[in-house]
Design a protein around this motif. Structure first.
Motif, mmCIF file in Angstrom:
data_model
loop_
_atom_site.group_PDB
_atom_site.id
_atom_site.type_symbol
_atom_site.label_atom_id
_atom_site.label_comp_id
_atom_site.label_asym_id
_atom_site.label_seq_id
_atom_site.Cartn_x
_atom_site.Cartn_y
_atom_site.Cartn_z
ATOM 1 N N PRO A 177 0.795 -1.239 0.000
ATOM 2 C CA PRO A 177 0.000 0.000 0.000
ATOM 3 C C PRO A 177 0.827 1.288 0.000
ATOM 4 C CG PRO A 177 -0.757 -1.536 1.707
ATOM 5 C CD PRO A 177 0.573 -2.017 1.231
ATOM 6 N N LEU A 178 2.155 1.192 0.138
ATOM 7 C CA LEU A 178 2.961 2.414 0.251
ATOM 8 C C LEU A 178 2.837 3.347 -0.959
ATOM 9 C CD1 LEU A 178 6.241 1.135 1.973
ATOM 10 C CD2 LEU A 178 4.274 2.290 3.004
ATOM 11 N N PRO A 179 2.734 2.837 -2.195
ATOM 12 C CA PRO A 179 2.541 3.763 -3.316
ATOM 13 C C PRO A 179 1.285 4.622 -3.206
ATOM 14 C CG PRO A 179 3.320 1.668 -4.142
ATOM 15 C CD PRO A 179 3.027 1.477 -2.689
ATOM 16 N N VAL A 180 0.251 4.117 -2.507
ATOM 17 C CA VAL A 180 -0.943 4.936 -2.281
ATOM 18 C C VAL A 180 -0.572 6.159 -1.456
ATOM 19 C CG1 VAL A 180 -3.255 5.013 -1.275
ATOM 20 C CG2 VAL A 180 -2.453 2.914 -2.365
ATOM 21 N N VAL A 181 0.185 5.926 -0.385
ATOM 22 C CA VAL A 181 0.636 7.024 0.466
ATOM 23 C C VAL A 181 1.504 7.989 -0.334
ATOM 24 C CG1 VAL A 181 1.914 7.626 2.556
ATOM 25 C CG2 VAL A 181 0.543 5.512 2.492
ATOM 26 N N LEU A 182 2.385 7.438 -1.156
ATOM 27 C CA LEU A 182 3.280 8.274 -1.962
ATOM 28 C C LEU A 182 2.492 9.144 -2.945
ATOM 29 C CD1 LEU A 182 6.092 9.112 -2.907
ATOM 30 C CD2 LEU A 182 6.074 7.124 -4.449
ATOM 31 N N GLU A 183 1.479 8.574 -3.566
ATOM 32 C CA GLU A 183 0.662 9.350 -4.513
ATOM 33 C C GLU A 183 -0.003 10.535 -3.816
ATOM 34 O OE1 GLU A 183 0.012 9.275 -7.887
ATOM 35 O OE2 GLU A 183 1.748 7.935 -7.890
ATOM 36 N N TYR A 184 -0.564 10.299 -2.638
ATOM 37 C CA TYR A 184 -1.206 11.396 -1.905
ATOM 38 C C TYR A 184 -0.174 12.431 -1.453
ATOM 39 C CZ TYR A 184 -5.786 9.208 -1.813
ATOM 40 O OH TYR A 184 -7.004 8.687 -2.186
ATOM 41 N N THR B 71 -4.367 -0.696 -9.786
ATOM 42 C CA THR B 71 -5.371 -1.752 -9.606
ATOM 43 C C THR B 71 -5.331 -2.726 -10.771
ATOM 44 O OG1 THR B 71 -6.816 -0.203 -8.425
ATOM 45 C CG2 THR B 71 -7.822 -2.234 -9.228
ATOM 46 N N LEU B 72 -5.273 -2.193 -11.980
ATOM 47 C CA LEU B 72 -5.236 -3.033 -13.166
ATOM 48 C C LEU B 72 -3.958 -3.865 -13.211
ATOM 49 C CD1 LEU B 72 -6.742 -3.838 -15.703
ATOM 50 C CD2 LEU B 72 -5.741 -1.865 -16.876
ATOM 51 N N TRP B 73 -2.823 -3.264 -12.876
ATOM 52 C CA TRP B 73 -1.567 -4.025 -12.818
ATOM 53 C C TRP B 73 -1.685 -5.216 -11.874
ATOM 54 C CZ3 TRP B 73 2.326 0.579 -11.935
ATOM 55 C CH2 TRP B 73 2.536 1.250 -13.148
ATOM 56 N N LEU B 74 -2.253 -4.973 -10.701
ATOM 57 C CA LEU B 74 -2.361 -6.032 -9.698
ATOM 58 C C LEU B 74 -3.308 -7.138 -10.151
ATOM 59 C CD1 LEU B 74 -2.357 -3.724 -6.586
ATOM 60 C CD2 LEU B 74 -0.677 -5.523 -7.035
ATOM 61 N N LEU B 75 -4.402 -6.764 -10.806
ATOM 62 C CA LEU B 75 -5.324 -7.780 -11.316
ATOM 63 C C LEU B 75 -4.648 -8.625 -12.396
ATOM 64 C CD1 LEU B 75 -8.605 -5.681 -11.489
ATOM 65 C CD2 LEU B 75 -8.191 -7.662 -10.007
ATOM 66 N N ILE B 76 -3.868 -7.983 -13.239
ATOM 67 C CA ILE B 76 -3.118 -8.727 -14.254
ATOM 68 C C ILE B 76 -2.127 -9.676 -13.585
ATOM 69 C CG2 ILE B 76 -1.389 -8.496 -16.085
ATOM 70 C CD1 ILE B 76 -2.859 -5.925 -16.953
ATOM 71 N N ARG C 55 -3.493 -14.722 -3.165
ATOM 72 C CA ARG C 55 -4.506 -14.121 -2.298
ATOM 73 C C ARG C 55 -4.076 -12.740 -1.813
ATOM 74 N NH1 ARG C 55 -6.476 -17.526 2.793
ATOM 75 N NH2 ARG C 55 -5.819 -19.188 1.351
ATOM 76 N N SER C 56 -2.816 -12.599 -1.426
ATOM 77 C CA SER C 56 -2.352 -11.297 -0.934
ATOM 78 C C SER C 56 -2.375 -10.250 -2.046
ATOM 79 C CB SER C 56 -0.948 -11.418 -0.342
ATOM 80 O OG SER C 56 -0.047 -11.969 -1.270
ATOM 81 N N LEU C 57 -2.035 -10.629 -3.262
ATOM 82 C CA LEU C 57 -2.107 -9.684 -4.378
ATOM 83 C C LEU C 57 -3.552 -9.319 -4.697
ATOM 84 C CD1 LEU C 57 0.619 -11.140 -6.785
ATOM 85 C CD2 LEU C 57 0.733 -9.004 -5.495
ATOM 86 N N GLY C 58 -4.457 -10.285 -4.527
ATOM 87 C CA GLY C 58 -5.874 -9.991 -4.720
ATOM 88 C C GLY C 58 -6.387 -8.989 -3.704
ATOM 89 N N VAL C 59 -5.993 -9.169 -2.438
ATOM 90 C CA VAL C 59 -6.392 -8.214 -1.393
ATOM 91 C C VAL C 59 -5.810 -6.835 -1.702
ATOM 92 C CG1 VAL C 59 -6.136 -7.616 1.046
ATOM 93 C CG2 VAL C 59 -6.672 -9.973 0.384
ATOM 94 N N LEU C 60 -4.564 -6.815 -2.144
ATOM 95 C CA LEU C 60 -3.917 -5.541 -2.468
ATOM 96 C C LEU C 60 -4.624 -4.845 -3.634
ATOM 97 C CD1 LEU C 60 -1.528 -3.865 -1.493
ATOM 98 C CD2 LEU C 60 -0.128 -4.987 -3.234
ATOM 99 N N SER C 61 -5.079 -5.614 -4.610
ATOM 100 C CA SER C 61 -5.816 -5.010 -5.730
ATOM 101 C C SER C 61 -7.108 -4.375 -5.241
ATOM 102 C CB SER C 61 -6.106 -6.052 -6.812
ATOM 103 O OG SER C 61 -7.062 -7.000 -6.393
ATOM 104 N N PHE C 62 -7.754 -4.982 -4.244
ATOM 105 C CA PHE C 62 -8.971 -4.393 -3.677
ATOM 106 C C PHE C 62 -8.645 -3.098 -2.941
ATOM 107 C CE2 PHE C 62 -11.850 -3.916 -0.030
ATOM 108 C CZ PHE C 62 -13.051 -3.723 -0.714
ATOM 109 N N ILE C 63 -7.531 -3.075 -2.213
ATOM 110 C CA ILE C 63 -7.130 -1.859 -1.505
ATOM 111 C C ILE C 63 -6.939 -0.704 -2.491
ATOM 112 C CG2 ILE C 63 -5.239 -0.789 -0.190
ATOM 113 C CD1 ILE C 63 -4.871 -3.535 1.186
ATOM 114 N N TYR C 64 -6.283 -0.989 -3.602
ATOM 115 C CA TYR C 64 -6.059 0.047 -4.616
ATOM 116 C C TYR C 64 -7.365 0.459 -5.286
ATOM 117 C CZ TYR C 64 -1.017 0.296 -4.360
ATOM 118 O OH TYR C 64 0.266 0.538 -3.942
#
Length: 211
Positions: free
Chosen positions: A31-38, A62-67, A88-97
């Protein structure tokens, strides 16, 4: 099932080391890139319209993670690289994004103007499709724990998580519909999703025919 040809490309020691890797760094670092973007938006690093820039980049992530999630099975079957423990962890991360992308639009873009939100969801197709993708991700995120797998049973859990394919299809359509001009990058993302979904459909069809 025996692996031949390309499936033998990854040495056994690579998969052995992958199996030893923990999944928790995905949840901590992911999730750190989310913080960086803000942070970039707040400090003026994203140009004259930081809200749109944040919203766009979170959608791309989000699209990158789903791919990445869709690519895990083909990588195992075609190259012998076993990254299943991270799916599973990448799927959860895609939902966070995806949720961060949606909340940026909801709070910072339309500023909780609920009449406008409902109108956009109902009348703007790319918003409708994006919202549908997010809604479809909710049951996947809520059943991402080991406890949920035990309660549902492996077979029912696997069937439910086939929604990932629908989510990925909706996400790439949502992404393409926002583009004023379809660039090579847009085409590459669409092709990646199409190929990965096509492989899944091919393998499912073959499995059904051999039963």
């Amino acid at each position: 099932m025996a692996r031949t040809g390309a499936a033998a490309a990854v040495p056994a020691f690579v998969n052995d080391r992958v199996r030893r890797l923990p999944t928790w760094p995905v949840y901590v670092v992911g999730p750190l890139p989310v913080v960086l973007e803000y942070w970039l938006g707040i400090t003026g690093g994203l140009g004259p319209d930081p809200v749109k820039a944040i919203e766009r980049q979170l959608g791309v992530w989000t699209l990158w993670l789903l791919i990445a999630v869709l690519a895990i099975t083909p990588l195992r079957r075609l190259a012998g690289l076993n990254l299943l423990k991270f799916r599973r962890s990448l799927g959860v991360l895609s939902f966070i994004y995806a949720m961060a992308h949606f909340l940026t639009w909801l709070v910072l873009d339309v500023q909780l103007a609920w009449a406008e939100v409902l109108r956009d969801i109902a009348k703007r197709p790319y918003v409708t499709i994006g919202f549908a993708a997010l809604v479809a991700m909710l049951p996947l995120a809520l059943t991402s724990t080991n406890r949920a797998v035990r309660r549902l049973g492996g077979r029912r859990w696997s069937r439910l998580h086939r929604l990932t394919y629908l989510v990925a299809a909706f996400a790439v359509v949502h992404f393409l519909m926002q583009a004023k001009v379809v660039t090579l990058r847009h085409a590459a993302y669409a092709a990646a999703v199409l190929v990965l979904l096509g492989l899944r459909a091919l393998w499912t069809t073959r499995r059904s025919l051999t039963r």
